[in-house]
Design an enzyme around this catalytic site. Sequence first.
Site, short mmCIF file in Angstrom:
data_model
loop_
_atom_site.label_atom_id
_atom_site.label_comp_id
_atom_site.label_asym_id
_atom_site.label_seq_id
_atom_site.Cartn_x
_atom_site.Cartn_y
_atom_site.Cartn_z
N ASP A 142 10.35 -16.97 35.48
CA ASP A 142 9.95 -18.23 35.74
C ASP A 142 10.73 -19.27 35.21
O ASP A 142 11.67 -18.86 34.30
CB ASP A 142 8.40 -18.35 35.01
CG ASP A 142 7.70 -17.21 36.14
OD1 ASP A 142 7.48 -17.58 37.54
OD2 ASP A 142 6.85 -16.62 35.64
N TYR B 150 11.87 -6.24 28.21
CA TYR B 150 11.80 -7.84 27.71
C TYR B 150 11.87 -7.89 26.25
O TYR B 150 11.32 -7.04 25.44
CB TYR B 150 10.38 -8.19 28.36
CG TYR B 150 10.38 -8.73 29.75
CD1 TYR B 150 10.89 -9.81 30.37
CD2 TYR B 150 10.01 -7.63 30.74
CE1 TYR B 150 10.81 -10.11 31.59
CE2 TYR B 150 10.06 -7.90 31.97
CZ TYR B 150 10.47 -8.98 32.62
OH TYR B 150 10.47 -9.35 33.95
#
Length: 505
Positions: free
Chosen positions: A127, A243
């Site tokens: 995002d 991540y």
Amino acid sequence: MPASLRQLAKNCLRAMVTSATPYESWSKEDLIARLTQLEPPRAAITPPPQNPRRLWRTFDFSSYPRRKIALKFCYSGWVYNGLAIQADTTPLPTVEGVLFEALAKARLIDPDAGLEGCGWERCGRTDRGVSAGGQVISLWVRSALDSASIASKPSIPSPKDPTPPPEEVEEAADTEDAFPGLDGDFGSLDDMDFPLPVQTTSKSEHSYALILNRILPPTIRILAWSPVAPEFSSRFACKSRHYKYFFTSDSLDIPRMVEAAALLVGGHDFRNFCKLDASKQLTTYRRRIISADINPVAGSATGMHVLDLKGSAFLYHQVRHIMAVLFMVGAGLEAPSIVTALLNVEPGAEGDPSLPVVDTRPEYQMADALPLMLYECHYAPGDVEWQTEEEADPDVLGLYHQMHALHARADMYTTLNREFLNAAAVHHAPQPVHLPLTATGFVPDGRTPMNLPLGGAEFRRIAKYVPLLERNRGAHFEVVNERWRLGKGARREERRKAAEDDGDE
């Protein structure tokens, strides 16, 4: 009226007077035809010769072989409006938009065919504000090899031989003309000249990473490329994703966060650790976390830590929701066991019948996007073979040195900001720190404000804290899905059917 036409008209009038032909009885159309017949022939106009450099604009992609490759790249998420190209105009460019434009300018893909024309697939969507250290896309690109060579061996120029093949010399020559846009202003494809494509018998492949890095802005860097099978999908072939979320230890109890993070490992229903995306109509939120570790960042002088989270797949905003809960735990406002409670979405889901059932997510703010990075995408051995090329020009920095220079400059800003802080400390005292409660012993009284960390040096200032399990809950995902189907989904389906009906006419 031009002189030649006036003279022709006078001749026609003279002929009408002296000739027996009764022109006065002719129609307008007949008179025009007669004038055209009597008009002297015009000299042929020779068009100017075509600029050979402009022939590149009519480059026929179908006459060149294509191959499927994977590109591994990193990008600074804070300067982009997310990874994926958007249908509507965005305040900032998207990473895919800039990358697509670079591929088109290098004539590695046909811009008119769009993303579908080159089979564009991404491993994971990030995002706005989120960065990547090892994002992967797969697509079909123009190749310098013939079809037989592509099938037999994925060859690239040897790193031991810095001399590029003839076609690479053509494409890399005169960087400012052949590859404009290093400043990030890409403009229109029609504003540029490109060297003519060179047919070659060389069995060396294009230097994809070098070509693209000469066009792309420094906030996007191609790290490597790999030949892949035609059926390869960067998304569905990915075995796991890694991540990283960076944060400072200020106001946080790190051991408690480590304890809470360990409870995430394994297969769980993470509906309370994500944002519900009704457009996907998900009915299962079970994902597997392979590892969840919190460690200090090596070499950090400011107490920087990182959550290393590895999983087979992730839900929408899952990492940022996980970090928000870990921040509450680290602040001493929640016990580490809150993680297990939020995973208990049905009776006995986590093996403890005494746990409360939390089948819908309590209201809480997810963590900031800035510190989040998609660090690595993992594939099975043999699916990808990452390859790199070294810069042949000794006057141009290699990729490692480019990244080192960016890091050194960022470190300089950190040093300057630290000195600004020291200068401010001479005149201004720091505010009282009440978190973590486990270290300060502070008891919230509903009046004294506390700074709850949200990541990215952002805080939410609160005086009264409501425990997570006592907060308002969101709607069940089945209700959210049904609401979308009857509303936006139904309208989307109507537009799709209307478009199909228009196409049939």
